[in-house]
Write an enzyme that holds these catalytic residues in place. Structure first.
Site, PDB file in Angstrom:
ATOM      1  CG  ASP A  60      -0.331  -0.079   2.537  1.00 28.38           C
ATOM      2  OD1 ASP A  60       0.910  -0.134   2.609  1.00 28.38           O
ATOM      3  OD2 ASP A  60      -1.068  -0.091   3.537  1.00 28.38           O
ATOM      4  CB  SER A  61       4.550   1.704  -0.122  1.00 22.41           C
ATOM      5  OG  SER A  61       4.759   0.525  -0.894  1.00 22.41           O
ATOM      6  CG  ASP A  99       0.609  -4.085   2.149  1.00 23.94           C
ATOM      7  OD1 ASP A  99       0.701  -4.906   3.072  1.00 23.94           O
ATOM      8  OD2 ASP A  99       1.442  -3.181   1.939  1.00 23.94           O
ATOM      9  CE  LYS A 129       3.091  -5.852   3.976  1.00 25.66           C
ATOM     10  NZ  LYS A 129       2.635  -4.807   4.947  1.00 25.66           N
ATOM     11  CD  GLU A 131       0.605  -1.722   8.131  1.00 24.08           C
ATOM     12  OE1 GLU A 131       0.290  -0.944   9.061  1.00 24.08           O
ATOM     13  OE2 GLU A 131       1.061  -1.336   7.038  1.00 24.08           O
ATOM     14  CD  GLU A 198       7.966  -0.457   7.783  1.00 21.63           C
ATOM     15  OE1 GLU A 198       8.167   0.668   7.287  1.00 21.63           O
ATOM     16  OE2 GLU A 198       6.976  -1.164   7.505  1.00 21.63           O
TER      17      GLU A 198
END
Length: 300
Positions: A60-61, A99, A129, A131, A198
């Site tokens: 999602d960057s 993501d 993925k 978070e 991270e």
């Protein structure tokens, strides 16, 4: 229009076998580092796949490096699905992870499962993925039961930028160390196939890696993880911002593109592009007939 050589359906597979979650685990057990990079479109996916990168993440960057958002929070599910489809078309070897964007797995287990299944069924991802730490264990368990492999992500989690008070290194106190090691255990026990670490101290990443039975993929977590991931645009100086401490620039893509664009601009302005050899021409007989049909200029 430009022509891109697409990979046809049913084309011969990559010389290397497709990387799976099992492949990543085998690499960890053998002590062979895992390589991972982000991708957001078809040509980048082709480059990474043909370079033999193990894991490709549609991160999602893309919100910041592709779409121009300030952070990852505005990225939508539809945007992530769109870019994942494009990347999937370019891969034959790499393990494809997508993501789940902010808001797509935060409301209910049912909604999260439904959204995760779309990445597998509609977009061609092999895993998603998410978070978060132990609070995501139930979700990881639910997705695993639904046959959706999950890559977990703890430490500096960009979707939590507001609750963290900014992009800050995590796990610097004994309390934080205990919490993150417990998070890693909970996520592994719930069925995660790998975990991204991270923005945490190298020493903590080494502890989590040694204690984990699943691969750890580091970004700003030091060299002791089972693998490393970076954002594609960071490798090539395409972020238009100062690099983070943990990145390494392998080529100056910004300078390369700027030079080429300047040369193109100047060639067009000076009538040097396109040249005669870069132009299409009429067949001789058509050109002769056209010239004969044109009114002749009057003589003075």
């Amino acid at each position: 229009m430009s022509v891109t050589q697409l990979r046809a359906r049913g084309a011969s597979p990559s010389p290397s076998p497709r990387v799976t979650a099992g492949t990543l685990l085998q690499k960890k057990l053998a002590g062979n580092p895992i390589t991972a990079i982000t991708a957001y479109d078809y040509p980048t996916a082709r480059l990474l796949d043909e370079a033999g990168i193990d894991l490709v993440l549609v991160g999602d960057s893309l919100g910041m490096v592709v779409l121009g958002y300030e952070n990852t929070l505005p990225v939508t599910l539809d945007e992530m699905l769109h870019h994942t489809r494009a990347v999937a078309r370019g891969l034959r070897h790499s393990f494809l992870v997508a993501d789940m964007p902010y808001g797509s797995y935060h409301s209910s287990l049912d909604d999260a499962t439904r959204n995760a299944l779309r990445f597998i069924k509609e977009a061609g991802a092999q895993a998603v993925k998410i978070e978060g730490g132990a609070q995501r264990a139930e979700l990881v368990q639910r997705l695993t039961a639904a046959e959706v492999p999950v890559v977990a992500h703890i430490g500096l989690t960009p979707q939590s930028v507001h609750s963290m008070g900014g992009y800050r290194v995590q796990g610097k106190s004994l309390v934080a160390i205990d919490r993150l090691t417990a998070d890693a255990r909970a996520l592994e026990d719930a069925g995660a196939v790998a975990i991204v670490l991270e923005g945490i101290p190298r020493e903590l990443a080494a502890i989590i890696t040694a204690q984990s039975g699943i691969p750890t993929i580091g970004i700003g977590a030091g060299p002791d993880c089972d693998g490393q991931i970076l954002v594609f645009h960071d490798l090539f100086n395409l972020t238009f911002s100062p690099p983070a401490k943990f990145t390494r620039q392998y080529a100056d893509g910004a300078a390369f593109f700027a030079s080429a664009l300047t040369q193109y601009r100047d060639d067009v302005a000076a009538h040097r592009f396109p040249s005669d050899s870069e132009s299409y021409h009429l067949p001789r007989e058509v050109q002769s007939a056209l010239e004969a049909a044109q009114p002749r200029a009057r003589k003075a």
